[in-house]
Motif scaffolding. Structure first.
Motif, PDB file in Angstrom:
ATOM      1  N   ALA A  72      -7.491   5.484  -5.744  1.00 26.38           N
ATOM      2  CA  ALA A  72      -8.388   6.474  -5.142  1.00 26.38           C
ATOM      3  C   ALA A  72      -8.468   7.753  -5.968  1.00 26.38           C
ATOM      4  O   ALA A  72      -9.493   8.444  -5.959  1.00 26.38           O
ATOM      5  N   LEU A  73      -7.393   8.057  -6.688  1.00 26.81           N
ATOM      6  CA  LEU A  73      -7.333   9.317  -7.447  1.00 26.81           C
ATOM      7  C   LEU A  73      -7.325   9.063  -8.953  1.00 26.81           C
ATOM      8  O   LEU A  73      -6.854   9.887  -9.731  1.00 26.81           O
ATOM      9  N   ALA A  74      -7.895   7.928  -9.349  1.00 25.70           N
ATOM     10  CA  ALA A  74      -7.847   7.527 -10.762  1.00 25.70           C
ATOM     11  C   ALA A  74      -8.550   8.516 -11.687  1.00 25.70           C
ATOM     12  O   ALA A  74      -8.250   8.576 -12.878  1.00 25.70           O
ATOM     13  N   SER A  75      -9.479   9.294 -11.154  1.00 22.27           N
ATOM     14  CA  SER A  75     -10.212  10.238 -12.005  1.00 22.27           C
ATOM     15  C   SER A  75      -9.378  11.469 -12.351  1.00 22.27           C
ATOM     16  O   SER A  75      -9.771  12.252 -13.215  1.00 22.27           O
ATOM     17  N   ARG A  76      -8.240  11.634 -11.699  1.00 17.17           N
ATOM     18  CA  ARG A  76      -7.372  12.778 -11.959  1.00 17.17           C
ATOM     19  C   ARG A  76      -6.228  12.368 -12.884  1.00 17.17           C
ATOM     20  O   ARG A  76      -5.743  11.243 -12.840  1.00 17.17           O
ATOM     21  N   ALA A  77      -5.789  13.296 -13.693  1.00 14.88           N
ATOM     22  CA  ALA A  77      -4.695  13.026 -14.643  1.00 14.88           C
ATOM     23  C   ALA A  77      -3.354  13.238 -13.937  1.00 14.88           C
ATOM     24  O   ALA A  77      -2.695  14.270 -14.103  1.00 14.88           O
ATOM     25  N   LEU A  78      -2.973  12.253 -13.133  1.00 18.25           N
ATOM     26  CA  LEU A  78      -1.736  12.344 -12.366  1.00 18.25           C
ATOM     27  C   LEU A  78      -0.719  11.332 -12.886  1.00 18.25           C
ATOM     28  O   LEU A  78      -1.072  10.317 -13.481  1.00 18.25           O
ATOM     29  N   GLU A  79       0.552  11.633 -12.643  1.00 23.35           N
ATOM     30  CA  GLU A  79       1.644  10.742 -13.035  1.00 23.35           C
ATOM     31  C   GLU A  79       2.267  10.190 -11.758  1.00 23.35           C
ATOM     32  O   GLU A  79       2.661  10.951 -10.873  1.00 23.35           O
ATOM     33  N   TRP A  80       2.382   8.865 -11.687  1.00 21.34           N
ATOM     34  CA  TRP A  80       2.810   8.209 -10.452  1.00 21.34           C
ATOM     35  C   TRP A  80       4.174   7.559 -10.614  1.00 21.34           C
ATOM     36  O   TRP A  80       4.399   6.794 -11.553  1.00 21.34           O
ATOM     37  N   HIS A  81       5.060   7.868  -9.680  1.00 16.36           N
ATOM     38  CA  HIS A  81       6.440   7.377  -9.706  1.00 16.36           C
ATOM     39  C   HIS A  81       6.687   6.505  -8.472  1.00 16.36           C
ATOM     40  O   HIS A  81       6.439   6.950  -7.342  1.00 16.36           O
ATOM     41  N   PHE A  82       7.187   5.304  -8.672  1.00 16.57           N
ATOM     42  CA  PHE A  82       7.609   4.476  -7.545  1.00 16.57           C
ATOM     43  C   PHE A  82       9.093   4.725  -7.314  1.00 16.57           C
ATOM     44  O   PHE A  82       9.913   4.519  -8.217  1.00 16.57           O
ATOM     45  N   ILE A  83       9.442   5.158  -6.101  1.00 18.05           N
ATOM     46  CA  ILE A  83      10.820   5.580  -5.849  1.00 18.05           C
ATOM     47  C   ILE A  83      11.487   4.800  -4.715  1.00 18.05           C
ATOM     48  O   ILE A  83      12.640   5.096  -4.371  1.00 18.05           O
ATOM     49  N   TYR A  85       6.101   2.982  -1.033  1.00 19.13           N
ATOM     50  CA  TYR A  85       5.532   1.717  -0.595  1.00 19.13           C
ATOM     51  C   TYR A  85       4.493   1.261  -1.612  1.00 19.13           C
ATOM     52  O   TYR A  85       3.555   1.998  -1.932  1.00 19.13           O
ATOM     53  N   ALA A  86       4.682   0.040  -2.114  1.00 16.06           N
ATOM     54  CA  ALA A  86       3.900  -0.426  -3.259  1.00 16.06           C
ATOM     55  C   ALA A  86       2.399  -0.414  -3.000  1.00 16.06           C
ATOM     56  O   ALA A  86       1.630   0.160  -3.784  1.00 16.06           O
ATOM     57  N   GLN A  87       1.954  -1.052  -1.934  1.00 17.34           N
ATOM     58  CA  GLN A  87       0.514  -1.156  -1.707  1.00 17.34           C
ATOM     59  C   GLN A  87      -0.094   0.196  -1.378  1.00 17.34           C
ATOM     60  O   GLN A  87      -1.168   0.548  -1.890  1.00 17.34           O
ATOM     61  N   GLU A  88       0.567   0.954  -0.515  1.00 16.73           N
ATOM     62  CA  GLU A  88       0.052   2.285  -0.184  1.00 16.73           C
ATOM     63  C   GLU A  88      -0.059   3.157  -1.437  1.00 16.73           C
ATOM     64  O   GLU A  88      -1.062   3.844  -1.658  1.00 16.73           O
ATOM     65  N   GLY A  89       0.974   3.106  -2.274  1.00 12.11           N
ATOM     66  CA  GLY A  89       0.946   3.893  -3.502  1.00 12.11           C
ATOM     67  C   GLY A  89      -0.151   3.444  -4.446  1.00 12.11           C
ATOM     68  O   GLY A  89      -0.870   4.267  -5.013  1.00 12.11           O
ATOM     69  N   ALA A  90      -0.289   2.128  -4.615  1.00 12.93           N
ATOM     70  CA  ALA A  90      -1.320   1.611  -5.522  1.00 12.93           C
ATOM     71  C   ALA A  90      -2.710   1.994  -5.044  1.00 12.93           C
ATOM     72  O   ALA A  90      -3.601   2.290  -5.860  1.00 12.93           O
TER      73      ALA A  90
END
Length: 230
Positions: free
Chosen positions: A68-79, A58-63
């Motif tokens: 919220a977790l921008a300080s972490r080095a995470l990779e985000w996938h929209f599926i 879900y676009a808004q929930e994911g964004a």
């Protein structure tokens, strides 16, 4: 150890066992933790246990979680399925999009991606089981769409994704996954450099890995049943 950390270990063991069973190396298969409907705190728990790639439907929930977790080095996938009115949000919040099934969506993502950011990694979603209700481009239309998407400089076509019909018939699932693998092989013979087969979930990651999955999307086996309805 939290339950999420324990579950992650169990899923990684399943991936390793499935890889070894078909003569593959476990490191060749990436785990995407599907965190849809789960709060950022649960994603943080998984990240603390070493998980770095997360999938959202879900676009808004994911964004919101990305922020919220921008300080972490995470990779985000929209599926999830992607509507035209959500492409700008997705184009700039996420690193990957797995669910492109028509050129219009790809063109909007490319036009709306911040040019200061690297190209958006994308996969084409293929309807390998022919279900009328299922999203995805028809197998016979994959080649034309793939070449058109590959020509968009703001996108990087990485491979193919599928969500076969739910079934306990492992032989049928292997056929579906094999079809996706063969489609990717055909595209590679046609000059496209693709490295991703996004297929396999909590209940069917083993047959997906046996047929060449490079990325499995696992939610329930990591986080449990959905925390709320959508």
């Amino acid at each position: 150890m939290t339950s999420i950390a324990f579950n992650l270990q169990a899923v990684r063991r399943r991936i390793a066992d499935a890889a070894h069973a078909c003569g593959r190396h476990p490191d060749d298969i990436r785990l995407l933790a599907v965190s849809k409907t789960w709060p950022a705190e649960c994603v943080a728990e998984a990240a603390d246990a070493g998980q770095t790639a997360f999938g959202e439907n879900y676009a808004q929930e994911g964004a919101d979680k990305v922020a919220a977790l921008a300080s972490r080095a995470l990779e985000w996938h929209f599926i999830g399925p992607l509507q035209s009115n959500k492409t700008r949000l997705v184009a700039n919040a996420f690193d990957w999009v797995h669910s492109i099934d028509r050129l219009k969506i790809a063109e909007r993502l490319a036009a709306q991606r911040d040019p200061a950011r690297p190209p958006l990694n994308v996969c084409l979603q293929v309807n390998v089981s022919g279900e009328a209700s299922k999203s995805g481009v028809a197998p016979e239309a994959v080649a034309a769409l793939a070449h058109a998407v590959a020509a968009l400089s703001a996108l990087r076509l990485r491979g193919l994704m599928s969500i076969p019909e739910p079934t306990d018939d492992m032989a049928l699932l292997r056929q579906r996954f094999a079809k996706l693998r063969m489609l990717r092989e055909a595209l590679e013979r046609d000059g496209l450099a693709l490295d991703t087969l996004s297929m396999g979930m909590s209940h069917d990651l083993e047959p997906a890995i046996a047929e060449g999955a490079t990325l499995v999307r696992v939610g329930t086996a990591i986080f449990g049943a959905r925390s709320r309805a959508h």
